[in-house]
Enzyme design. Structure first.
Site, mmCIF file in Angstrom:
data_model
loop_
_atom_site.group_PDB
_atom_site.id
_atom_site.type_symbol
_atom_site.label_atom_id
_atom_site.label_comp_id
_atom_site.label_asym_id
_atom_site.label_seq_id
_atom_site.Cartn_x
_atom_site.Cartn_y
_atom_site.Cartn_z
ATOM 1 C CG HIS A 282 -1.074 21.627 -20.533
ATOM 2 N ND1 HIS A 282 -1.323 20.435 -19.900
ATOM 3 C CD2 HIS A 282 -1.420 22.596 -19.660
ATOM 4 C CE1 HIS A 282 -1.785 20.661 -18.688
ATOM 5 N NE2 HIS A 282 -1.850 21.973 -18.514
ATOM 6 C CG ASP A 283 -0.896 17.418 -22.106
ATOM 7 O OD1 ASP A 283 -0.139 16.733 -22.805
ATOM 8 O OD2 ASP A 283 -0.501 18.078 -21.122
ATOM 9 N N GLY B 290 -6.161 22.493 -19.338
ATOM 10 C CA GLY B 290 -5.460 21.357 -19.924
ATOM 11 C C GLY B 290 -6.295 20.093 -19.989
#
Length: 261
Positions: A121-122, A139
């Protein structure tokens, strides 16, 4: 408009597929998905809601794009996964969508993501990034243009990897890897300039020489990093590549990898 969808595939009626997209057997494409012209999606792929995939991409068997992040802070907020044009995702690669921290996970144009790679994520990958088999990213990792990461490499959250750098396979990345660097050894350390890669990409001898001089000051002098940057800041006629290295290191919050021993 010609779109090829295998009879066993499950494509949501609200998914948007451009011309010449093909979808293989037993693949699922959820709602709120956009797929660009000419992209090929093979069998048993999952394209989850919020995915944005560019044109002329190739997505191989078993890849998973845009599912929820593996983050206990995630509260179900809306976010996306964005894949650029001409990018290749090989078998069983997984790319999770973003959280409220960034709102998206992004992979640039002309990237090559090999089998079993995980992009968390991200994360933000720029263009022409190559991730070899089984690279696993936590992340919020940022990887700049033309960086190459060897296989079986874990990358710590919030790490930054600079443009045109190369990291050997199987080494844990817990600190920032500066641009144009060659990194190896355990723990991961600066091994020198990625001079072979730079020559292959037509960097001039003058630019390469300037970068080598800069890294000698950073890694092979008696200065600490702060002092080395101060010395470099006094130099005249810094190339744009040297300025990028300076700015990259100055902005580092995790610190850069140490010099080789």
């Amino acid at each position: 408009m010609h779109i090829s969808i295998h009879p066993s595939a499950n494509v949501h009626p609200k998914a948007v597929l451009a011309d010449n997209v093909s979808v293989g057997a037993f693949t699922t494409v959820e709602e709120d998905v956009i797929v660009g012209e000419g992209t090929r999606i093979d069998s048993n792929v999952l394209i989850a809601k919020g995915a944005r995939i560019g044109r002329e991409c190739k997505i191989f068997h078993g890849a998973v794009i845009g599912t929820d992040p593996q983050d206990l802070k995630f509260g179900g907020e809306y976010s996306t996964t964005e894949i650029g044009d001409f990018t290749i995702l090989r078998e069983y690669s997984t790319i999770h969508r973003g959280t409220k921290a960034r709102g998206k996970t992004s992979v640039g144009n002309h990237c090559y993501i090999m089998a079993y790679v995980h992009v968390a994520h991200d994360c933000a990958l720029q263009d022409y990034v190559i991730l070899s088999n089984a690279v696993n990213m936590a992340g919020h990792v940022n990887i700049e243009d033309h960086a190459i990461v060897g296989g079986m490499t874990p990358i710590h959250q919030f790490v930054r990897i600079g443009r045109h750098s190369m990291i050997g396979g199987g080494f844990r990345v817990s600190k920032d890897v500066p641009p144009y660097a060659l990194a190896g050894q355990e723990p991961l350390a600066f091994q020198g300039l990625n001079s072979v890669g730079l020559r292959r990409r037509n960097f001039s001898a003058e630019v390469i020489e300037g970068l080598e001089k800069m890294y000698k000051i950073i890694y092979f002098s008696n200065y600490n990093v702060t002092q080395a940057l101060e010395v470099i800041s006094q130099e005249k006629n810094l190339s744009k590549e040297m300025i990028h290295v300076y700015d990259f290191i100055l902005a580092s919050t995790r610190g850069i990898i140490p010099g080789r021993k």
